[in-house]
Design an enzyme around this catalytic site. Structure first.
Site: not given
Ligand code: UD1
Length: 416
Positions: A22-23, A92, A116, A121-124, A305, A327, A397
């Protein structure tokens, strides 16, 4: 489907072929739109998140068809660069379309993904990195609008190795002018797979498997056919399930080299493992051993995961275990459900303290997110008596057909 009914307590015997990842599939589907032509994907899992992503691609103007097991996507003419809100908000991973939309269309509109169940899960980190490559963002009532007239490569360092942010940078840098050097990149195997896919259609990316990726931007891509690797998290779920329930299970198409941390944990739990080419046989009898302390970490550490499936498995451990989640801040949501089955678990901040019990009792359970839902299936398969798991759609999913897979392991399971 209203619910899944599992008669638990029977050891598992059988063979399961592990589905595509999936990922890996989701960022690859995002990458497909970089090329004005045709892409053929094999072993793409037929899961709900993939089906949502395909609907989003159709909304851009892609033509999508399944030819037998091959997924064919034609992306010559894209008319729109807006992620349909109904899918964007639900998924997401749609944020991952930012990089490729900007690369292909120079602009993008996505719904702003809210918090969620597993955390805020911010996107900064995504936005900060894409800005460095030349993107400009504006917040609008419907979401986020981005423009990037001319992406230009540079050296940048992520403040945290976010998987999604790493993928977004790769997706934009692949067609940027010049070279991008991405430091502190996430090293999850799915990132290497995205890079291999992009290279198969003409991108120039080096450094896969390390935390430093070097991406030479290219102007043109070409048609490609690519087979998506198997899903390490699905494999890990069934490994932990066998360790907790007991039995003798052969998993086929297992990405063994990606499962080092999980295999170590399985060994600590007392399960016997026999590995062959792409095959893993797991044998387990009686209750699993407890594990004094396990911490989730970015790859190659123990994956977040699989934290919920491990929590469910260790609730039957002989003794006390501690799991620390580093995480996602809200990933112990299934504890309430497990307690109703008789599990003894205390949550203190980011730690779960588990006092193993002799048995879990089957009951009615509700899945609230993907991996937590899979963990409830594991607990139900191990429990005495019958369990019903509601909200199966969360599990679908990420698991193509968990009912078929459980049945292949001899579990008594049906859907209503
Ligand atoms: C991806 C995986 C998810 C897995 C995760 C960690 C996919 C589709 N999903 O999610 O299954 O659990 O990696 O291995 O591949 N964060 C921030 N700011 C950001 C981005 C992330 O603070 O801009 C934080 C997140 O809130 C979280 C941590 O960083 O606490 C890890 O997130 P991230 O590695 O980005 O995971 P995803 O890409 O969302």
């Amino acid at each position: 489907m209203e619910y899944l009914e599992i008669e638990g307590g029977n050891p598992l015997y059988g063979e399961v072929r592990i589905q595509g990842s999936k990922n890996a599939a989701l960022p690859i589907l995002s990458a497909v739109i970089l090329h004005r032509g045709t892409t053929v994907l094999r072993n793409c899992p037929k899961i709900i998140d993939v089906l949502y992503m395909l609907e989003i691609l159709k909304g851009f103007g892609c033509r999508v068809s399944w030819e037998g097991e091959a997924l064919v996507i034609e992306a010559s003419d894209l008319a729109a660069c807006q992620v349909a809100e109904c899918y964007g908000r639900q998924m997401r991973s749609s944020i991952m379309l930012l990089g490729s939309l900007l690369g292909r269309m120079k602009q993008a509109s996505v719904s702003y993904p809210g918090g969620c169940v597993i955390g805020e899960r911010p996107i900064d980190i995504h936005l900060g990195a894409l800005e460095k490559l030349g993107a400009v963002f504006a917040e609008e009532p419907s979401g986020l609008k981005a423009v990037c007239e001319k992406p230009v490569g540079l050296t940048l360092r992520l403040p945290f190795p976010s998987v999604g942010a790493t993928e977004n940078v790769i997706l934009l840098a692949a067609s940027a002018e010049g070279t991008t050097v991405l430091e502190n990149a996430a090293m999850e195997p799915e990132i290497g797979e995205l890079c291999r896919f992009l290279n198969s259609m003409g991108a120039k990316i080096r450094g896969m498997g390390t935390d430093k990726l070097v991406i030479d931007g290219v102007r043109e891509f070409h048609d490609t056919e690519f087979t998506i690797m198997p899903d390490r998290i699905v494999a890990g779920t069934y490994m932990l399930m066998t360790a907790a329930v007991g039995g003798d299970v052969r998993l086929l198409d297992v990405p063994l080299e990606q499962l080092g941390s999980v295999r170590k944990v399985l060994g600590q739990m007392g399960a016997r493992q026999e590995a062959g080419e792409g095959m893993l046989r797991i044998q387990s009898k009686g209750r699993p051993r407890s594990i004094s302390r396990i911490i989730t970490r970015p790859y190659p550490g123990f994956p977040t995961d699989l934290q919920s499936p491990l929590l469910a498995a260790l609730s039957l451990g002989e003794g006390c275990s501690v799991i620390e989640e580093t995480i996602f801040e809200a990933r112990f949501k299934i504890v309430e459900e497990l307690r109703r089955m008789g599990a003894q678990i205390q949550v203190e901040g980011q730690k779960a303290l588990i006092q193993g019990v002799e048995e879990l009792r089957g009951t009615n359970l509700t899945a609230r997110e993907l991996r937590g839902g899979a963990a409830l299936v594991l607990a139900a398969a191990a429990a005495r008596g019958t369990s019903r798991i509601y909200q199966y759609h969360y599990i679908a999913r990420g698991y193509e057909n968990i009912i078929r897979d459980l049945q292949s392991m001899g579990s008594v399971v049906q859907s209503t």
